[in-house]
Write an enzyme that holds these catalytic residues in place. Structure first.
Site, PDB file in Angstrom:
ATOM      1  N   ARG A 234       0.869  -1.175   0.000  1.00 13.51           N
ATOM      2  CA  ARG A 234       0.000   0.000   0.000  1.00 13.51           C
ATOM      3  C   ARG A 234       0.909   1.229   0.000  1.00 13.51           C
ATOM      4  O   ARG A 234       1.966   1.236   0.646  1.00 13.51           O
ATOM      5  CB  ARG A 234      -0.912   0.033   1.230  1.00 13.51           C
ATOM      6  CG  ARG A 234      -2.108  -0.903   1.150  1.00 13.51           C
ATOM      7  CD  ARG A 234      -3.134  -0.486   0.089  1.00 13.51           C
ATOM      8  NE  ARG A 234      -4.297  -1.363   0.070  1.00 13.51           N
ATOM      9  CZ  ARG A 234      -4.434  -2.433  -0.712  1.00 13.51           C
ATOM     10  NH1 ARG A 234      -3.472  -2.771  -1.550  1.00 13.51           N
ATOM     11  NH2 ARG A 234      -5.531  -3.152  -0.673  1.00 13.51           N
ATOM     12  N   GLU A 263      -2.778   7.703  -4.505  1.00 13.64           N
ATOM     13  CA  GLU A 263      -3.173   7.113  -5.791  1.00 13.64           C
ATOM     14  C   GLU A 263      -4.657   7.273  -6.108  1.00 13.64           C
ATOM     15  O   GLU A 263      -5.063   7.177  -7.271  1.00 13.64           O
ATOM     16  CB  GLU A 263      -2.811   5.621  -5.835  1.00 13.64           C
ATOM     17  CG  GLU A 263      -3.644   4.745  -4.902  1.00 13.64           C
ATOM     18  CD  GLU A 263      -3.285   3.268  -5.027  1.00 13.64           C
ATOM     19  OE1 GLU A 263      -2.088   2.935  -4.999  1.00 13.64           O
ATOM     20  OE2 GLU A 263      -4.217   2.437  -5.138  1.00 13.64           O
ATOM     21  N   HIS A 295      -1.241   0.210  -9.760  1.00 12.63           N
ATOM     22  CA  HIS A 295      -1.986  -0.757  -8.935  1.00 12.63           C
ATOM     23  C   HIS A 295      -2.554  -1.886  -9.806  1.00 12.63           C
ATOM     24  O   HIS A 295      -3.764  -2.139  -9.803  1.00 12.63           O
ATOM     25  CB  HIS A 295      -3.105  -0.059  -8.148  1.00 12.63           C
ATOM     26  CG  HIS A 295      -3.418  -0.764  -6.853  1.00 12.63           C
ATOM     27  ND1 HIS A 295      -3.678  -0.114  -5.691  1.00 12.63           N
ATOM     28  CD2 HIS A 295      -3.510  -2.098  -6.556  1.00 12.63           C
ATOM     29  CE1 HIS A 295      -3.933  -0.982  -4.729  1.00 12.63           C
ATOM     30  NE2 HIS A 295      -3.827  -2.208  -5.234  1.00 12.63           N
TER      31      HIS A 295
HETATM   32  P1  NAD Z   1      -0.975 -11.414   4.606  1.00 16.46           P
HETATM   33  O1  NAD Z   1      -1.884 -11.000   5.668  1.00 16.46           O
HETATM   34  O2  NAD Z   1      -0.959 -12.833   4.166  1.00 16.46           O
HETATM   35  O3  NAD Z   1       0.534 -11.008   4.991  1.00 16.46           O
HETATM   36  C1  NAD Z   1       0.865  -9.773   5.567  1.00 16.46           C
HETATM   37  C2  NAD Z   1       2.059 -10.001   6.478  1.00 16.46           C
HETATM   38  O4  NAD Z   1       2.473  -8.716   6.969  1.00 16.46           O
HETATM   39  C3  NAD Z   1       1.736 -10.891   7.682  1.00 16.46           C
HETATM   40  O5  NAD Z   1       2.695 -11.933   7.789  1.00 16.46           O
HETATM   41  C4  NAD Z   1       1.812  -9.924   8.857  1.00 16.46           C
HETATM   42  O6  NAD Z   1       2.261 -10.534  10.060  1.00 16.46           O
HETATM   43  C5  NAD Z   1       2.827  -8.910   8.335  1.00 16.46           C
HETATM   44  N1  NAD Z   1       2.813  -7.666   9.099  1.00 16.46           N
HETATM   45  C6  NAD Z   1       1.757  -7.045   9.678  1.00 16.46           C
HETATM   46  N2  NAD Z   1       2.164  -5.955  10.348  1.00 16.46           N
HETATM   47  C7  NAD Z   1       3.507  -5.882  10.178  1.00 16.46           C
HETATM   48  C8  NAD Z   1       4.508  -4.985  10.650  1.00 16.46           C
HETATM   49  N3  NAD Z   1       4.196  -3.945  11.444  1.00 16.46           N
HETATM   50  N4  NAD Z   1       5.781  -5.214  10.284  1.00 16.46           N
HETATM   51  C9  NAD Z   1       6.110  -6.277   9.512  1.00 16.46           C
HETATM   52  N5  NAD Z   1       5.209  -7.165   9.057  1.00 16.46           N
HETATM   53  C10 NAD Z   1       3.922  -6.968   9.382  1.00 16.46           C
HETATM   54  O7  NAD Z   1      -1.299 -10.447   3.373  1.00 16.46           O
HETATM   55  P2  NAD Z   1      -0.944 -10.677   1.848  1.00 16.46           P
HETATM   56  O8  NAD Z   1      -2.070 -11.360   1.171  1.00 16.46           O
HETATM   57  O9  NAD Z   1       0.429 -11.232   1.747  1.00 16.46           O
HETATM   58  O10 NAD Z   1      -0.985  -9.163   1.312  1.00 16.46           O
HETATM   59  C11 NAD Z   1      -0.031  -8.207   1.763  1.00 16.46           C
HETATM   60  C12 NAD Z   1      -0.474  -6.818   1.326  1.00 16.46           C
HETATM   61  O11 NAD Z   1      -0.370  -6.705  -0.086  1.00 16.46           O
HETATM   62  C13 NAD Z   1      -1.950  -6.512   1.591  1.00 16.46           C
HETATM   63  O12 NAD Z   1      -2.115  -6.002   2.884  1.00 16.46           O
HETATM   64  C14 NAD Z   1      -2.302  -5.469   0.572  1.00 16.46           C
HETATM   65  O13 NAD Z   1      -2.153  -4.191   1.143  1.00 16.46           O
HETATM   66  C15 NAD Z   1      -1.254  -5.677  -0.509  1.00 16.46           C
HETATM   67  N6  NAD Z   1      -1.871  -6.094  -1.777  1.00 16.46           N
HETATM   68  C16 NAD Z   1      -1.582  -5.390  -2.895  1.00 16.46           C
HETATM   69  C17 NAD Z   1      -2.125  -5.758  -4.114  1.00 16.46           C
HETATM   70  C18 NAD Z   1      -1.805  -5.020  -5.394  1.00 16.46           C
HETATM   71  O14 NAD Z   1      -2.500  -5.219  -6.392  1.00 16.46           O
HETATM   72  N7  NAD Z   1      -0.782  -4.195  -5.429  1.00 16.46           N
HETATM   73  C19 NAD Z   1      -2.988  -6.867  -4.176  1.00 16.46           C
HETATM   74  C20 NAD Z   1      -3.241  -7.589  -2.997  1.00 16.46           C
HETATM   75  C21 NAD Z   1      -2.679  -7.199  -1.805  1.00 16.46           C
END
Ligand code: NAD
Length: 339
Positions: A234, A263, A295
């Site tokens: 994000r 964005e 995105h």
């Molecule tokens: P997920 O929940 O499986 O993994 C997120 C990880 O981040 C977890 O392991 C969590 O413990 C960790 N985390 C949380 N707080 C943290 C901190 N303070 N410091 C370090 N690590 C921390 O999520 P995911 O499915 O892997 O998705 C990750 C992110 O990707 C989503 O939150 C979303 O914002 C983003 N995303 C972007 C797109 C895109 O099109 N660009 C699409 C899907 C998701």
């Protein structure tokens, strides 16, 4: 259930309509983003379907609740755009699509790393103009380089698995260790050590109060000089102004973004006939060592199919049982948990 679908594009209609082939729900399409001005369009609907840049804050939720909307079904994994405390207080349930295709985002992340390193975006333009000079296109072997993965959930783990295949040395940082990443050879280290030791850092944590501006000027000051930073999580996980300063003084060697703090006013629209008023974004576009996509990391056939099917399954479950399949509650934000 009658569902007001906001921020719809042709591809949203195509995949959601296909997922509703049995005609169980009545989908009402709105091109407009959900906001205080557009929320009244949901009159007569029991649910609202929203995407990443729709505004689901308290005033919007108050309007929706007043219209009788009982469910906000996010067709995204992230839920940082929703005031969950307000939703709970107003009796509006919120649900999301927790996992659709980690591969889609992970593969786009690796595409950004490879394109930025080997300057594919610049080479493409040069060759089309008959310029076959190689000056300025020098890259590095990814094999043997150290890649730091911040957030080793579903997407971070998938990125780690792909990069392990490239022969990279993996560092990881998370509030909870993922044994699958350790098994891939990743070593968990504190945030500063990860930035100091990595050649490439890729961000995959959710946006929470804890991770807002996770990458700031102080952290970049401790980073390895020439670092490649990649953000497909994000936009607000990085402080964009600090990143621009680091690009200008050479601390940061290159930057790839699929997301941007502001964005919402730019992405998903064709603005090619308009002047970009966001000077910070416009500055980013001037750097030869910055690669930006709008995105699109999630944007694969497989991901859109899964998003549409899970979104409608959430609504169906809510209609049948009063509870969506994948509810989101404010405790998940406090815990910095998954999105
Ligand atoms: P997920 O929940 O499986 O993994 C997120 C990880 O981040 C977890 O392991 C969590 O413990 C960790 N985390 C949380 N707080 C943290 C901190 N303070 N410091 C370090 N690590 C921390 O999520 P995911 O499915 O892997 O998705 C990750 C992110 O990707 C989503 O939150 C979303 O914002 C983003 N995303 C972007 C797109 C895109 O099109 N660009 C699409 C899907 C998701």
């Amino acid at each position: 259930m009658k569902i007001a679908v906001f921020s719809t594009k042709p591809y949203d209609r195509q995949f959601l309509a296909a997922a509703d082939a049995d005609g169980r729900h009545r989908l009402v399409w709105f091109d407009a983003r959900l906001s205080a001005e557009t929320a009244p369009l949901a009159a007569g609907c029991g649910a609202v379907c929203a995407f990443v840049n729709d505004v689901v804050d308290r005033p919007v939720l108050e309007t929706l609740a007043g219209l009788g909307v009982r469910l906000v079904a996010l067709r995204s994994a992230g839920f940082n755009n929703v005031d969950l405390a307000a939703a709970a207080a107003l009796g509006v349930a919120v649900c999301r699509v927790p996992a659709y295709s980690p591969q889609a985002v992970a593969e786009h992340t690796v595409a950004l790393i490879l394109a930025l390193n080997r300057k594919i975006h610049r080479a493409y333009n040069r060759v089309r103009e008959g310029n076959f000079a190689l000056d300025g296109l020098l890259g590095f072997d990814l094999a043997g380089k150290t890649v730091g993965v911040v957030g080793t959930g579903k997407i971070g783990e998938t990125v780690a698995r792909i990069l392990a295949g490239f022969g990279c040395r993996l560092l990881a940082h998370d509030i909870a260790e993922n044994p699958a990443c350790t098994a891939l050879g990743a070593r968990y280290v504190p945030r500063d050590a990860l930035f100091a030791e990595s050649d490439v850092v890729t961000l995959h944590c959710p946006l929470t109060p804890d991770t807002r501006h996770f990458v700031d000027g102080a952290l970049l000051g401790r980073a390895r000089r020439g670092l490649m930073l990649v953000n497909t999580s994000r936009g607000a996980v990085i402080d964009t102004r600090a990143v621009i300063r680091a690009l200008k003084d050479g601390t940061l060697g290159s930057l790839a973004l699929d997301v941007y703090e502001e964005e919402a006013d730019l992405f998903f629209e064709n603005l090619s006939d308009q002047v970009i008023r966001d000077d910070v974004f416009a500055r980013l576009l001037t750097f030869p060592n910055v690669l930006i996509t709008g995105h699109q990391a999630f944007f694969t056939r497989e991901a859109l199919t899964e998003i549409a099917e899970t979104t409608l399954a959430n609504v169906t479950a809510f209609e049948d049982t009063g509870r969506p399949l994948h509810p989101v509650s404010s405790s998940q934000v406090v815990a910095g948990a998954a999105r």
